[in-house]
Design a protein around this motif. Sequence first.
Motif, PDB file in Angstrom:
ATOM      1  N   LYS A 134     -13.970 -50.066  72.301  1.00  0.00           N
ATOM      2  CA  LYS A 134     -13.970 -51.535  72.269  1.00  0.00           C
ATOM      3  C   LYS A 134     -14.180 -52.067  73.684  1.00  0.00           C
ATOM      4  CE  LYS A 134     -12.470 -51.488  67.943  1.00  0.00           C
ATOM      5  NZ  LYS A 134     -13.405 -50.690  67.218  1.00  0.00           N
ATOM      6  N   VAL A 135     -14.886 -53.184  73.782  1.00  0.00           N
ATOM      7  CA  VAL A 135     -15.049 -53.856  75.067  1.00  0.00           C
ATOM      8  C   VAL A 135     -13.660 -54.227  75.580  1.00  0.00           C
ATOM      9  CG1 VAL A 135     -15.928 -55.936  76.194  1.00  0.00           C
ATOM     10  CG2 VAL A 135     -17.372 -54.714  74.556  1.00  0.00           C
ATOM     11  N   GLY A 136     -13.429 -53.963  76.862  1.00  0.00           N
ATOM     12  CA  GLY A 136     -12.162 -54.283  77.497  1.00  0.00           C
ATOM     13  C   GLY A 136     -11.192 -53.122  77.582  1.00  0.00           C
ATOM     14  N   GLN A 137     -11.442 -52.047  76.821  1.00  0.00           N
ATOM     15  CA  GLN A 137     -10.558 -50.875  76.905  1.00  0.00           C
ATOM     16  C   GLN A 137     -10.655 -50.247  78.291  1.00  0.00           C
ATOM     17  OE1 GLN A 137     -12.103 -48.618  73.544  1.00  0.00           O
ATOM     18  NE2 GLN A 137     -10.120 -48.751  72.515  1.00  0.00           N
ATOM     19  N   ASP A 138      -9.502 -49.838  78.816  1.00  0.00           N
ATOM     20  CA  ASP A 138      -9.445 -49.132  80.082  1.00  0.00           C
ATOM     21  C   ASP A 138      -9.575 -47.646  79.778  1.00  0.00           C
ATOM     22  OD1 ASP A 138      -9.171 -48.694  82.792  1.00  0.00           O
ATOM     23  OD2 ASP A 138      -7.001 -48.966  82.809  1.00  0.00           O
ATOM     24  N   VAL A 139     -10.623 -47.009  80.300  1.00  0.00           N
ATOM     25  CA  VAL A 139     -10.919 -45.623  79.939  1.00  0.00           C
ATOM     26  C   VAL A 139     -11.158 -44.757  81.176  1.00  0.00           C
ATOM     27  CG1 VAL A 139     -11.909 -46.171  77.676  1.00  0.00           C
ATOM     28  CG2 VAL A 139     -13.392 -46.143  79.687  1.00  0.00           C
ATOM     29  N   GLU A 140     -11.025 -43.458  80.956  1.00  0.00           N
ATOM     30  CA  GLU A 140     -11.469 -42.460  81.923  1.00  0.00           C
ATOM     31  C   GLU A 140     -12.608 -41.706  81.259  1.00  0.00           C
ATOM     32  OE1 GLU A 140     -10.085 -38.343  84.106  1.00  0.00           O
ATOM     33  OE2 GLU A 140      -8.529 -39.784  83.547  1.00  0.00           O
ATOM     34  N   VAL A 141     -13.722 -41.633  81.950  1.00  0.00           N
ATOM     35  CA  VAL A 141     -14.924 -41.004  81.408  1.00  0.00           C
ATOM     36  C   VAL A 141     -15.278 -39.787  82.258  1.00  0.00           C
ATOM     37  CG1 VAL A 141     -17.354 -41.346  80.824  1.00  0.00           C
ATOM     38  CG2 VAL A 141     -15.765 -43.278  80.699  1.00  0.00           C
ATOM     39  N   ASP A 142     -15.325 -38.625  81.626  1.00  0.00           N
ATOM     40  CA  ASP A 142     -15.846 -37.424  82.276  1.00  0.00           C
ATOM     41  C   ASP A 142     -17.300 -37.303  81.847  1.00  0.00           C
ATOM     42  OD1 ASP A 142     -13.280 -37.022  83.171  1.00  0.00           O
ATOM     43  OD2 ASP A 142     -12.827 -35.424  81.766  1.00  0.00           O
ATOM     44  N   PHE A 143     -18.181 -37.044  82.801  1.00  0.00           N
ATOM     45  CA  PHE A 143     -19.606 -37.038  82.468  1.00  0.00           C
ATOM     46  C   PHE A 143     -20.376 -36.071  83.347  1.00  0.00           C
ATOM     47  CE2 PHE A 143     -19.083 -40.105  85.837  1.00  0.00           C
ATOM     48  CZ  PHE A 143     -20.213 -39.950  86.624  1.00  0.00           C
ATOM     49  N   GLU A 144     -21.571 -35.757  82.896  1.00  0.00           N
ATOM     50  CA  GLU A 144     -22.544 -34.995  83.665  1.00  0.00           C
ATOM     51  C   GLU A 144     -23.782 -35.866  83.817  1.00  0.00           C
ATOM     52  OE1 GLU A 144     -23.304 -31.477  81.406  1.00  0.00           O
ATOM     53  OE2 GLU A 144     -21.416 -30.539  82.009  1.00  0.00           O
ATOM     54  N   TYR A 145     -24.449 -35.742  84.933  1.00  0.00           N
ATOM     55  CA  TYR A 145     -25.704 -36.452  85.134  1.00  0.00           C
ATOM     56  C   TYR A 145     -26.835 -35.466  84.891  1.00  0.00           C
ATOM     57  CZ  TYR A 145     -29.189 -39.585  87.011  1.00  0.00           C
ATOM     58  OH  TYR A 145     -30.278 -40.407  87.133  1.00  0.00           O
ATOM     59  N   ARG A 146     -27.558 -35.676  83.799  1.00  0.00           N
ATOM     60  CA  ARG A 146     -28.692 -34.806  83.490  1.00  0.00           C
ATOM     61  C   ARG A 146     -29.757 -35.610  82.756  1.00  0.00           C
ATOM     62  NH1 ARG A 146     -24.708 -32.571  79.622  1.00  0.00           N
ATOM     63  NH2 ARG A 146     -25.498 -33.011  77.559  1.00  0.00           N
ATOM     64  N   ASP A 147     -30.977 -35.197  82.918  1.00  0.00           N
ATOM     65  CA  ASP A 147     -32.119 -35.894  82.304  1.00  0.00           C
ATOM     66  C   ASP A 147     -32.105 -37.384  82.636  1.00  0.00           C
ATOM     67  OD1 ASP A 147     -32.836 -33.444  81.142  1.00  0.00           O
ATOM     68  OD2 ASP A 147     -31.609 -33.833  79.374  1.00  0.00           O
ATOM     69  N   ASN A 148     -31.718 -37.699  83.876  1.00  0.00           N
ATOM     70  CA  ASN A 148     -31.674 -39.085  84.369  1.00  0.00           C
ATOM     71  C   ASN A 148     -30.718 -39.983  83.576  1.00  0.00           C
ATOM     72  OD1 ASN A 148     -33.556 -38.696  86.489  1.00  0.00           O
ATOM     73  ND2 ASN A 148     -35.212 -38.756  84.991  1.00  0.00           N
ATOM     74  N   ARG A 149     -29.681 -39.384  82.998  1.00  0.00           N
ATOM     75  CA  ARG A 149     -28.684 -40.146  82.240  1.00  0.00           C
ATOM     76  C   ARG A 149     -27.283 -39.649  82.563  1.00  0.00           C
ATOM     77  NH1 ARG A 149     -30.310 -40.955  75.983  1.00  0.00           N
ATOM     78  NH2 ARG A 149     -31.885 -42.529  76.326  1.00  0.00           N
ATOM     79  N   HIS A 150     -26.323 -40.547  82.405  1.00  0.00           N
ATOM     80  CA  HIS A 150     -24.912 -40.187  82.514  1.00  0.00           C
ATOM     81  C   HIS A 150     -24.456 -39.808  81.108  1.00  0.00           C
ATOM     82  CE1 HIS A 150     -25.608 -42.804  85.982  1.00  0.00           C
ATOM     83  NE2 HIS A 150     -24.716 -42.039  86.595  1.00  0.00           N
ATOM     84  N   ILE A 151     -24.234 -38.524  80.877  1.00  0.00           N
ATOM     85  CA  ILE A 151     -23.878 -38.004  79.556  1.00  0.00           C
ATOM     86  C   ILE A 151     -22.369 -37.761  79.499  1.00  0.00           C
ATOM     87  CG2 ILE A 151     -24.287 -36.178  77.862  1.00  0.00           C
ATOM     88  CD1 ILE A 151     -26.800 -37.854  78.513  1.00  0.00           C
ATOM     89  N   VAL A 152     -21.701 -38.406  78.552  1.00  0.00           N
ATOM     90  CA  VAL A 152     -20.247 -38.302  78.427  1.00  0.00           C
ATOM     91  C   VAL A 152     -19.847 -36.953  77.822  1.00  0.00           C
ATOM     92  CG1 VAL A 152     -18.176 -39.330  77.413  1.00  0.00           C
ATOM     93  CG2 VAL A 152     -20.101 -40.796  78.081  1.00  0.00           C
ATOM     94  N   THR A 153     -18.997 -36.227  78.541  1.00  0.00           N
ATOM     95  CA  THR A 153     -18.442 -34.991  78.003  1.00  0.00           C
ATOM     96  C   THR A 153     -17.087 -35.260  77.364  1.00  0.00           C
ATOM     97  OG1 THR A 153     -17.521 -34.412  80.170  1.00  0.00           O
ATOM     98  CG2 THR A 153     -19.672 -33.480  79.594  1.00  0.00           C
ATOM     99  N   GLU A 154     -16.320 -36.213  77.947  1.00  0.00           N
ATOM    100  CA  GLU A 154     -15.021 -36.571  77.400  1.00  0.00           C
ATOM    101  C   GLU A 154     -14.697 -38.020  77.768  1.00  0.00           C
ATOM    102  OE1 GLU A 154     -10.354 -35.094  77.564  1.00  0.00           O
ATOM    103  OE2 GLU A 154     -11.744 -34.396  79.082  1.00  0.00           O
ATOM    104  N   ILE A 155     -14.060 -38.718  76.839  1.00  0.00           N
ATOM    105  CA  ILE A 155     -13.585 -40.066  77.108  1.00  0.00           C
ATOM    106  C   ILE A 155     -12.190 -40.204  76.554  1.00  0.00           C
ATOM    107  CG2 ILE A 155     -14.740 -40.999  75.057  1.00  0.00           C
ATOM    108  CD1 ILE A 155     -14.996 -43.663  76.677  1.00  0.00           C
ATOM    109  N   GLU A 156     -11.318 -40.849  77.339  1.00  0.00           N
ATOM    110  CA  GLU A 156      -9.953 -41.056  76.895  1.00  0.00           C
ATOM    111  C   GLU A 156      -9.444 -42.399  77.402  1.00  0.00           C
ATOM    112  OE1 GLU A 156      -7.062 -38.404  78.953  1.00  0.00           O
ATOM    113  OE2 GLU A 156      -8.872 -37.626  79.888  1.00  0.00           O
ATOM    114  N   LEU A 157      -8.441 -42.924  76.702  1.00  0.00           N
ATOM    115  CA  LEU A 157      -7.828 -44.171  77.138  1.00  0.00           C
ATOM    116  C   LEU A 157      -7.023 -43.924  78.399  1.00  0.00           C
ATOM    117  CD1 LEU A 157      -6.625 -45.602  73.703  1.00  0.00           C
ATOM    118  CD2 LEU A 157      -8.621 -46.308  75.039  1.00  0.00           C
ATOM    119  N   ASN A 158      -7.081 -44.878  79.302  1.00  0.00           N
ATOM    120  CA  ASN A 158      -6.308 -44.811  80.528  1.00  0.00           C
ATOM    121  C   ASN A 158      -4.975 -45.501  80.285  1.00  0.00           C
ATOM    122  OD1 ASN A 158      -6.575 -43.667  83.011  1.00  0.00           O
ATOM    123  ND2 ASN A 158      -7.896 -45.258  83.839  1.00  0.00           N
ATOM    124  N   ASN A 159      -3.889 -44.804  80.493  1.00  0.00           N
ATOM    125  CA  ASN A 159      -2.565 -45.402  80.255  1.00  0.00           C
ATOM    126  C   ASN A 159      -1.970 -45.963  81.501  1.00  0.00           C
ATOM    127  OD1 ASN A 159      -2.864 -44.567  77.628  1.00  0.00           O
ATOM    128  ND2 ASN A 159      -1.812 -42.640  77.976  1.00  0.00           N
TER     129      ASN A 159
END
Length: 91
Positions: free
Chosen positions: A66-91
């Motif tokens: 949802k827009v406005g959620q505070d998150v932590e995003v783990d990602f890799e940069y490949r093929d000129n894109r930021h690809i999400v490997t894991e996403i979780e809510l930030n507490n």
Amino acid sequence: MKLSLKTLLLATAVTAVSISAQANDIEGKIDAINAEAQSFVVQGITFFTTTTTDYDDGLKTFADLKVGQDVEVDFEYRDNRHIVTEIELNN
């Protein structure tokens, strides 16, 4: 001389591969969501999810974002894109 040049080229190639597949993370609020592209924006960066994206801390699927959620995003940069490997809510 050929051996040292070959070694240098190999080291450069290995470094380039390592950098391109490097894992990163970022924290922030979701600013926008594009359901069609299965992507979202945090800190002005567009992140793309895949079928292998791991959702944690109450998030189960892309639809839980949802827009406005505070998150932590783990990602890799490949093929000129930021690809999400894991996403979780930030507490």
